[in-house]
Design a protein around this motif. Structure first.
Motif, PDB file in Angstrom:
ATOM      1  N   GLU A   1     -10.501   2.695  -1.229  1.00 26.54           N
ATOM      2  CA  GLU A   1      -9.280   1.913  -1.378  1.00 26.54           C
ATOM      3  C   GLU A   1      -8.705   2.019  -2.789  1.00 26.54           C
ATOM      4  N   GLN A   2      -9.582   2.159  -3.781  1.00 24.46           N
ATOM      5  CA  GLN A   2      -9.086   2.376  -5.145  1.00 24.46           C
ATOM      6  C   GLN A   2      -8.219   3.634  -5.193  1.00 24.46           C
ATOM      7  N   LYS A   3      -8.721   4.683  -4.578  1.00 29.23           N
ATOM      8  CA  LYS A   3      -7.973   5.938  -4.557  1.00 29.23           C
ATOM      9  C   LYS A   3      -6.662   5.779  -3.804  1.00 29.23           C
ATOM     10  N   LEU A   4      -6.687   5.036  -2.708  1.00 28.96           N
ATOM     11  CA  LEU A   4      -5.490   4.836  -1.907  1.00 28.96           C
ATOM     12  C   LEU A   4      -4.444   4.031  -2.670  1.00 28.96           C
ATOM     13  N   LEU A   5      -4.858   2.920  -3.281  1.00 28.35           N
ATOM     14  CA  LEU A   5      -3.907   2.086  -4.013  1.00 28.35           C
ATOM     15  C   LEU A   5      -3.286   2.858  -5.183  1.00 28.35           C
ATOM     16  N   TRP A   6      -4.107   3.621  -5.893  1.00 30.31           N
ATOM     17  CA  TRP A   6      -3.594   4.350  -7.051  1.00 30.31           C
ATOM     18  C   TRP A   6      -2.786   5.580  -6.639  1.00 30.31           C
ATOM     19  N   SER A   7      -2.988   6.037  -5.416  1.00 26.90           N
ATOM     20  CA  SER A   7      -2.302   7.257  -4.977  1.00 26.90           C
ATOM     21  C   SER A   7      -0.797   7.077  -4.907  1.00 26.90           C
ATOM     22  N   ALA A   8      -0.319   5.860  -4.661  1.00 26.42           N
ATOM     23  CA  ALA A   8       1.131   5.638  -4.615  1.00 26.42           C
ATOM     24  C   ALA A   8       1.762   6.007  -5.946  1.00 26.42           C
ATOM     25  N   ARG A   9       1.092   5.655  -7.038  1.00 28.49           N
ATOM     26  CA  ARG A   9       1.605   5.996  -8.366  1.00 28.49           C
ATOM     27  C   ARG A   9       1.497   7.491  -8.630  1.00 28.49           C
ATOM     28  N   LYS A  10       0.383   8.084  -8.276  1.00 26.01           N
ATOM     29  CA  LYS A  10       0.168   9.493  -8.561  1.00 26.01           C
ATOM     30  C   LYS A  10       1.020  10.410  -7.688  1.00 26.01           C
ATOM     31  N   GLU A  11       1.454   9.921  -6.527  1.00 24.61           N
ATOM     32  CA  GLU A  11       2.244  10.750  -5.617  1.00 24.61           C
ATOM     33  C   GLU A  11       3.743  10.544  -5.796  1.00 24.61           C
ATOM     34  N   SER A  12       4.147   9.809  -6.818  1.00 25.01           N
ATOM     35  CA  SER A  12       5.551   9.407  -6.953  1.00 25.01           C
ATOM     36  C   SER A  12       6.511  10.588  -7.033  1.00 25.01           C
TER      37      SER A  12
ATOM     38  N   MET B   1      -1.730   0.442 -16.728  1.00 23.48           N
ATOM     39  CA  MET B   1      -0.751  -0.503 -16.195  1.00 23.48           C
ATOM     40  C   MET B   1       0.556   0.265 -15.971  1.00 23.48           C
ATOM     41  N   GLU B   2       0.898   0.437 -14.716  1.00 27.39           N
ATOM     42  CA  GLU B   2       2.041   1.254 -14.327  1.00 27.39           C
ATOM     43  C   GLU B   2       3.067   0.425 -13.566  1.00 27.39           C
ATOM     44  N   ILE B   3       4.325   0.842 -13.645  1.00 30.85           N
ATOM     45  CA  ILE B   3       5.389   0.140 -12.938  1.00 30.85           C
ATOM     46  C   ILE B   3       6.141   1.123 -12.044  1.00 30.85           C
ATOM     47  N   MET B   4       6.541   0.657 -10.854  1.00 29.09           N
ATOM     48  CA  MET B   4       7.420   1.409  -9.967  1.00 29.09           C
ATOM     49  C   MET B   4       8.434   0.438  -9.387  1.00 29.09           C
ATOM     50  N   ASP B   5       9.714   0.830  -9.405  1.00 31.60           N
ATOM     51  CA  ASP B   5      10.732  -0.076  -8.882  1.00 31.60           C
ATOM     52  C   ASP B   5      10.780  -0.009  -7.361  1.00 31.60           C
ATOM     53  N   GLU B   6      11.647  -0.833  -6.773  1.00 27.41           N
ATOM     54  CA  GLU B   6      11.714  -0.914  -5.314  1.00 27.41           C
ATOM     55  C   GLU B   6      12.162   0.395  -4.683  1.00 27.41           C
ATOM     56  N   VAL B   7      13.001   1.150  -5.399  1.00 28.12           N
ATOM     57  CA  VAL B   7      13.451   2.445  -4.871  1.00 28.12           C
ATOM     58  C   VAL B   7      12.275   3.415  -4.793  1.00 28.12           C
ATOM     59  N   GLN B   8      11.466   3.459  -5.843  1.00 27.59           N
ATOM     60  CA  GLN B   8      10.334   4.372  -5.842  1.00 27.59           C
ATOM     61  C   GLN B   8       9.307   3.982  -4.783  1.00 27.59           C
ATOM     62  N   MET B   9       9.106   2.701  -4.558  1.00 31.46           N
ATOM     63  CA  MET B   9       8.192   2.277  -3.494  1.00 31.46           C
ATOM     64  C   MET B   9       8.728   2.705  -2.123  1.00 31.46           C
ATOM     65  N   LYS B  10      10.046   2.627  -1.959  1.00 31.37           N
ATOM     66  CA  LYS B  10      10.659   3.095  -0.711  1.00 31.37           C
ATOM     67  C   LYS B  10      10.493   4.601  -0.568  1.00 31.37           C
ATOM     68  N   VAL B  11      10.629   5.312  -1.674  1.00 34.33           N
ATOM     69  CA  VAL B  11      10.469   6.770  -1.661  1.00 34.33           C
ATOM     70  C   VAL B  11       9.066   7.156  -1.215  1.00 34.33           C
ATOM     71  N   VAL B  12       8.062   6.448  -1.725  1.00 33.00           N
ATOM     72  CA  VAL B  12       6.682   6.738  -1.331  1.00 33.00           C
ATOM     73  C   VAL B  12       6.501   6.530   0.166  1.00 33.00           C
ATOM     74  N   ASN B  13       7.080   5.446   0.695  1.00 28.43           N
ATOM     75  CA  ASN B  13       6.992   5.208   2.136  1.00 28.43           C
ATOM     76  C   ASN B  13       7.695   6.307   2.928  1.00 28.43           C
ATOM     77  N   MET B  14       8.898   6.695   2.467  1.00 23.70           N
ATOM     78  CA  MET B  14       9.674   7.713   3.178  1.00 23.70           C
ATOM     79  C   MET B  14       8.989   9.075   3.119  1.00 23.70           C
ATOM     80  N   GLY B  15       8.383   9.383   1.971  1.00 21.14           N
ATOM     81  CA  GLY B  15       7.697  10.660   1.827  1.00 21.14           C
ATOM     82  C   GLY B  15       6.383  10.743   2.563  1.00 21.14           C
ATOM     83  N   LYS B  16       5.824   9.593   2.951  1.00 18.24           N
ATOM     84  CA  LYS B  16       4.585   9.499   3.727  1.00 18.24           C
ATOM     85  C   LYS B  16       3.401  10.173   3.023  1.00 18.24           C
ATOM     86  N   ALA B  17       3.467  10.220   1.691  1.00 20.50           N
ATOM     87  CA  ALA B  17       2.374  10.835   0.939  1.00 20.50           C
ATOM     88  C   ALA B  17       1.094  10.015   1.025  1.00 20.50           C
TER      89      ALA B  17
END
Length: 568
Positions: A417-428, A351-367
Motif C-alpha cells: 500500500e505504501q507503493k500504491l499511495l506513493w505511485s500517484a505522485r510518481k506517475e504524475s 512532502m508532496e502536493i498535487m492539485d485537483e487537476v493532477q489528481m483527476k489526471v492520475v485517475n484518467m490515465g489509470k496509471a
C-alpha cells in the motif's frame, strides 16, 4: 591515464572552419554497424515519437545539415559572414567545424578507439537530438553518437573534438525537460549507456563510486541485493541517471529530508574540453583544500566537462517507513498545512502536493488502477526513522493538517500500500502524457520560492491558467518551495502555444519577485536562458561565462545551454 595538457589558449585552436558540406553518398561512407543501447541506458517511458514535421527518412538529412547550420549561425554571431553583426566583443561567437571537419574527427575517433563506438543511424541521431519530454527542441541533430566504455575513451573523444572544434553533447538518461541534450550546432552526442557500473563500494565509509549512466533506482537495487543497509536518497524521475542528476543538480521527493544532488557528491572524475582528466577531490566527506570544484561541475549541465565517475555518499536505510495522503478543500489550505509542518520542524522524509487537476489526471490515465483518488488538492507524506519517531511525527502532522481543513487522512497498511499511495505522485507526468491527443504536447516546467510564499504563487498561477483556458496541473516538492506546472497544449496552434509561453514567463517572473528561482531542479538547458538573465543579471552571467571560457575556450562543451556566448 593519458591526456593532453590543458591549454589556456587566448584564441581558438580549431581546424576545418571552411564550409564543405558533404552529399548523402559521401555521408554513407561513414556508416557503421548500428550500436545497440544497453538496457540501462534506454530513455524514459514509452519510445519517443517523431518530432513534429519530421519523418525518419528526413532525420538523416536534417542531421547532415546540423553541422553546417551550426557553423553558419556561429559565423553570423562572430561577424564574419556578410551582413553579420558582432553581438559581443568580449565573448565572440564560437566557430565550429564544417561537416568535413566533423567527418575527419569521427574517422580519427574510429582509428584511435574502434569502429563500433560510433553510430550515425537516423534513429540514434533523432533520439539524441529530440525529446518529447522537453519544453523546447531546437532545430538540428548530432551528426553522430559515440558510445564510450571508459574514462580513457571519453578523453580521446574530447581531445579529438577539441582539435577539430566539434561540439560535444553529454547524454545519459535522456529525461531532461529543458532541451538539455539537444544538438543545435550538430556535433557528437556522447552517450554513456555502456558506463553504468558500480566501480567501488565502500560499506564501512558509506560511499560508492559509480559511472554516469547507472540509474539511481538501479544503484539502490544493487545496494539492496548486497544487504548493505544503505541507499542513495536522491529520487527524481524513475529513469534518471547519475550523470544527468549531477549535471542538473536534481533533487526529487526526498529533498525536504536529504537535500539535493550537490549534498551527496564527494568527488568527481571529469574529462575537460581538451581531453584532460581531473579529479575534483579525494574521498573524505569534508575538505577545505582549495576551490570547491564539486560545486563548479554539479549543475553545469556538461558545459564545463564530462563526468565519467562520481563518488557518492550513502545514507542508512531507516528502521521504519510510513506513507500517508490527506485531501484539502483548496490548494491554499494544503500549502498552509505544509508550511505549518516545516515551521514546526517536523522531520518528514517527503512532502508532496498535487492539485485537483493532477489528481483527476492520475485517475484518467489509470496509471494506478484500480485505485481511484479523490479529485481534491492532496498532500502526500512519507515518514521515515525509528518506530517511535515515525509515530510521533505522524501525530504532529495529523494535528496540523486537521487545523488547516485537511480530511481523509489515509495511511498505508503495508509495503504494498505504501507503493500504491506513493505511485500517484510518481506517475504524475506519465499520466499527463497519456492524455495527449494528436498534435498535443505537455509543457512541464518548475520554479521555487521561499516556502512561506508557495501558497501565493500557486494560487495566482492556477488562476491565470484557468483564465487562459489551459488544461494544466500543479504538483511539487512543497517542503522546499519547489513546484511544477504541466500544461497540455496544441503545438499546431500558434495562439495556444503563445498562451502557454506567457503563462510560464509570468510564473517565472512571479517567482523572482518573491525572491525565488526560475528553476528548482530542471536546470536551465536551452529553454530557460532568458529566465536566468532575469534572475542573476548580466554581471553574474559574465562571471559564469568567464569560467566557461577558461575551461572551454572553444565553446564545444554542450554549446547553447545555460547561456549563449554573446551577451544579448
Amino acid at each position: 591515464m593519458s591526456a593532453t595538457r590543458f591549454t589556456r589558449a587566448a584564441k581558438p585552436l580549431c581546424r576545418s572552419l571552411a564550409v564543405n558540406p558533404v552529399n548523402p553518398a559521401a555521408r554513407r561512407r561513414f556508416t557503421t554497424t548500428p550500436v545497440r543501447r544497453a538496457a540501462t541506458g534506454s530513455g524514459p517511458g514509452p519510445s519517443p515519437r517523431i518530432a513534429p514535421g519530421w519523418s525518419l527518412s528526413g532525420v538523416f538529412a536534417i542531421a547532415a545539415g546540423a553541422g553546417l547550420l551550426g557553423w553558419v549561425v556561429s559565423e553570423a554571431r562572430h561577424g564574419t559572414l556578410p551582413g553579420a553583426v558582432l553581438l559581443d566583443g568580449q565573448f565572440p561567437g564560437p566557430r565550429y567545424a564544417s561537416l568535413r571537419g566533423m567527418e575527419q574527427a569521427l574517422e580519427e575517433i574510429r582509428q584511435e578507439i574502434s569502429e563500433d563506438i560510433i553510430s550515425i543511424e537516423p534513429e540514434d541521431l533523432h533520439a539524441h537530438g529530440y525529446s518529447e519530454w522537453s519544453t523546447v527542441n531546437p532545430e538540428g541533430l548530432p551528426v553522430a553518437v559515440a558510445y564510450p566504455r571508459s574514462t580513457e575513451q571519453v578523453s580521446t573523444i574530447a581531445r579529438i573534438c577539441h582539435k577539430y572544434c566539434v561540439p560535444i553533447i553529454p547524454y545519459s538518461g535522456g529525461s531532461s525537460l529543458e532541451g538539455n541534450f539537444s544538438a543545435p550546432f550538430g556535433g557528437i552526442s556522447v552517450d554513456f549507456a555502456y558506463m553504468d557500473q558500480i566501480v567501488q563500494f565502500n560499506k564501512n565509509d558509506m560511499d560508492v563510486v559509480v559511472q554516469p549512466s547507472i540509474g539511481w533506482q538501479d544503484l539502490n537495487e544493487q545496494l539492496a541485493k548486497m544487504n548493505s543497509g544503505l541507499f542513495f536518497p536522491i529520487d527524481p524521475g524513475p529513469s534518471a541517471k547519475i550523470g544527468g542528476m549531477i549535471g542538473t543538480n536534481c533533487s526529487g521527493t526526498n529533498a525536504v529530508k536529504y537535500g539535493t544532488m550537490k549534498d551527496w557528491v564527494i568527488n568527481l572524475t571529469v574529462v575537460l574540453a581538451d581531453g584532460t582528466v581531473v579529479k575534483t577531490r579525494r574521498r573524505p566527506r569534508k575538505s577545505s583544500a582549495g576551490y570547491n570544484l564539486n560545486g563548479l561541475f554539479v549543475g553545469s549541465e556538461g558545459t564545463l566537462g564530462l563526468v565519467t565517475e562520481a563518488t557518492l555518499k550513502l545514507a542508512v536505510i531507516p528502521e521504519e517507513f510510513s506513507v500517508a495522503v490527506v485531501t484539502f478543500p483548496s490548494i491554499r489550505d494544503a500549502a498552509s498545512a505544509a508550511a505549518g509542518v516545516m515551521q514546526q520542524g517536523i522531520p518528514v522524509a517527503a512532502m508532496e502536493i498535487m492539485d485537483e487537476v493532477q489528481m483527476k489526471v492520475v485517475n484518467m490515465g489509470k496509471a494506478t488502477a484500480p485505485r481511484v483518488w479523490k479529485e481534491m488538492p492532496t498532500l502526500f507524506f512519507k515518514f521515515a526513522g525509528t518506530k517511535a519517531g515515525v509515530k510521533e511525527n505522524i501525530n504532529m502532522v495529523q494535528k496540523i493538517t486537521k487545523a488547516n481543513k485537511g480530511s481523509n487522512f489515509e495511511f498505508a497498511k503495508d509495503a504494498r500500500e505504501q507503493k500504491l499511495l506513493w505511485s500517484a505522485r510518481k506517475e504524475s507526468l506519465w499520466s499527463m502524457l497519456s492524455l495527449r491527443k494528436e498534435g498535443e504536447e505537455v509543457w512541464s516546467t518548475d520554479v521555487a520560492v521561499p516556502f512561506s510564499r508557495l501558497a501565493d504563487i500557486i494560487e495566482v498561477s492556477k488562476k491565470e491558467m484557468d483564465d487562459l483556458g489551459l488544461f494544466a496541473s500543479i504538483l511539487g516538492h512543497i517542503g522546499d518551495g519547489n513546484f511544477h506546472e504541466s500544461i497540455i497544449y496544441n503545438r499546431q496552434d500558434p495562439k495556444e502555444r503563445e498562451k502557454v509561453e506567457v503563462c510560464v514567463k509570468n510564473m517565472v517572473k512571479r517567482a523572482l519577485d518573491m525572491e525565488g528561482t526560475c528553476t528548482g531542479e530542471h536546470s536551465i538547458g536551452w529553454g530557460k536562458k532568458e529566465s536566468l538573465v532575469w534572475e542573476v543579471g548580466h554581471d553574474t552571467l559574465g562571471v559564469m561565462k568567464a569560467i566557461k571560457a577558461a575551461l572551454d575556450p572553444n565553446w564545444i562543451m554542450n554549446p547553447g545551454k545555460i547561456f549563449d556566448r554573446h551577451r544579448k
